[in-house]
Write a protein that holds these residues in place. Structure first.
Motif, mmCIF file in Angstrom:
data_model
loop_
_atom_site.group_PDB
_atom_site.id
_atom_site.type_symbol
_atom_site.label_atom_id
_atom_site.label_comp_id
_atom_site.label_asym_id
_atom_site.label_seq_id
_atom_site.Cartn_x
_atom_site.Cartn_y
_atom_site.Cartn_z
ATOM 1 N N ALA A 1 7.565 2.998 4.819
ATOM 2 C CA ALA A 1 7.186 2.649 3.311
ATOM 3 C C ALA A 1 5.987 3.246 3.145
ATOM 4 O O ALA A 1 5.001 2.126 3.468
ATOM 5 C CB ALA A 1 7.658 1.420 2.854
ATOM 6 N N ARG A 2 5.281 4.337 2.673
ATOM 7 C CA ARG A 2 4.085 4.735 2.758
ATOM 8 C C ARG A 2 3.273 4.017 1.924
ATOM 9 O O ARG A 2 2.132 3.797 2.413
ATOM 10 C CB ARG A 2 3.955 6.229 2.347
ATOM 11 N N ASP A 3 3.633 3.673 0.690
ATOM 12 C CA ASP A 3 2.935 2.836 -0.079
ATOM 13 C C ASP A 3 2.517 1.270 0.449
ATOM 14 O O ASP A 3 1.476 0.826 0.418
ATOM 15 C CB ASP A 3 3.608 2.413 -1.328
ATOM 16 N N TRP A 4 3.507 0.674 1.327
ATOM 17 C CA TRP A 4 3.093 -0.578 1.872
ATOM 18 C C TRP A 4 2.478 -0.314 3.041
ATOM 19 O O TRP A 4 1.408 -1.054 3.595
ATOM 20 C CB TRP A 4 4.564 -0.944 2.240
ATOM 21 N N HIS B 1 -1.273 -0.292 1.833
ATOM 22 C CA HIS B 1 -1.876 -1.449 1.040
ATOM 23 C C HIS B 1 -3.149 -1.728 1.610
ATOM 24 O O HIS B 1 -4.255 -2.126 0.949
ATOM 25 C CB HIS B 1 -0.919 -2.665 1.079
ATOM 26 N N THR B 2 -3.430 -1.899 3.071
ATOM 27 C CA THR B 2 -4.394 -2.138 3.532
ATOM 28 C C THR B 2 -4.706 -1.290 4.862
ATOM 29 O O THR B 2 -3.949 -0.286 5.042
ATOM 30 C CB THR B 2 -4.515 -3.577 4.186
ATOM 31 N N GLY B 3 -5.515 -1.738 5.767
ATOM 32 C CA GLY B 3 -5.597 -0.783 6.907
ATOM 33 C C GLY B 3 -4.615 -0.974 8.116
ATOM 34 O O GLY B 3 -4.713 -0.381 9.058
ATOM 35 N N GLN B 4 -3.922 -2.094 7.814
ATOM 36 C CA GLN B 4 -2.838 -2.432 8.710
ATOM 37 C C GLN B 4 -1.452 -2.094 8.260
ATOM 38 O O GLN B 4 -1.265 -2.090 7.277
ATOM 39 C CB GLN B 4 -2.815 -3.881 8.830
ATOM 40 N N TRP B 5 -0.869 -1.269 9.295
ATOM 41 C CA TRP B 5 0.464 -0.752 8.989
ATOM 42 C C TRP B 5 1.627 -1.384 8.932
ATOM 43 O O TRP B 5 2.880 -1.051 8.667
ATOM 44 C CB TRP B 5 0.560 0.606 9.927
#
Length: 280
Positions: free
Chosen positions: A160-163, A166-170
């Protein structure tokens, strides 16, 4: 030889040996070599071809597969690890592998219909080769790396690319339910031979989106194992997903994400073709 986890016609979970489109039951409902494929790998039972005489047989066609391993203790993923993928992302050479974790309860089966999370508008595919650890691994030296590899399988690291952004953590973007397709077959390292000769090809509705050989990895398998086992010990049955080639939907022009009804296939040579249909 190739091994799979699947359901018997009676709906009982089992595992077995695939030969010429047939599955020979080596699990509790068959010759009872081991309770699961994962336990067989942990116990080192696949170093030679198991005896399958007298095992119940069913056809691959029509079989409902299960995630290849039932509950690996650790699923470690390597990001941006093909040159073609690094180029399309525009990322600089970071010098060390990019590592993130996937939860084992996100694993999904070959042939399963997989949901696109309602929370995401940017759901993407990532065809990869996964390795399964076959021996305790702690501070592994590169020259010893392949001694701890039990074998390999195809993997689709749906994202989920948007999620993910969200931050630098995947972690959130990589751990939605049923987002880690794994299978259909496991092959031992000795059967695979030179893993760098395997080619990963990902297709969406028959269109080739990704294609690269494992030899194109930036950090090869010995380098990955050296780095990962320097910070966390690995156990038999743990999984490392080695990276995806260029061609993901995020970097198409325009960006093209998965939609209900899309058929995604990850073919990795002799490891077989991992196929899933996306649903709402």
């Amino acid at each position: 030889m190739r091994y799979a986890s699947y359901l018997t016609p009676a709906g009982q979970p089992t595992w077995g040996l695939e030969v010429d489109g047939q599955l020979f039951d080596l699990g509790p409902s068959g010759v009872n070599l081991s309770p699961s494929l994962q336990s067989a790998i942990v116990d080192g039972l696949l170093t030679k071809t198991p005896e399958s005489d007298g095992a119940p047989v069913q056809q691959v066609e029509g079989t409902r597969f299960l995630p290849l391993l039932s509950a690996p203790g650790k699923v470690i993923c390597i990001g941006v690890n093909y040159r073609s993928h690094r180029e399309e992302t525009g990322r600089a050479d970071v010098g060390k592998p990019t590592v993130f974790a996937r939860f084992s309860d996100t694993l999904a089966a070959h042939g399963a219909d997989l949901p696109i999370p309602r929370e995401s508008d940017m759901y993407d595919y990532e065809g990869e080769v996964a390795l399964v650890v076959g021996a305790p691994a702690d501070h592994v030296r590169p020259e010893d790396a392949f001694k701890v590899v039990a074998g390999y399988a195809a993997f689709n690291d749906f994202s989920a690319r948007d999620w993910q952004r969200h931050t630098g953590q995947w972690t959130p973007g990589k751990n939605f339910p049923l987002s880690g397709a794994f299978g259909p077959y496991f092959m031992t390292a000795s059967e695979v031979g030179d893993v760098t000769e395997l080619v990963v090809e990902t297709r969406v509705n028959g269109e080739v989106r990704q294609r690269a050989a494992v030899s194109d990895l930036i950090f090869d398998i010995p380098a990955i194992l050296e780095y990962v086992t320097a910070f966390t010990p690995l156990s038999p049955g743990d999984v490392i997903v080695t990276g995806t080639p260029g061609g993901v939907g995020l970097f198409m022009e325009p960006p093209t994400f998965l939609a209900p009804g899309d058929v995604v296939e990850v073919e990795v040579g002799k490891l077989g073709t991992l196929r899933n249909v996306l649903v709402a």
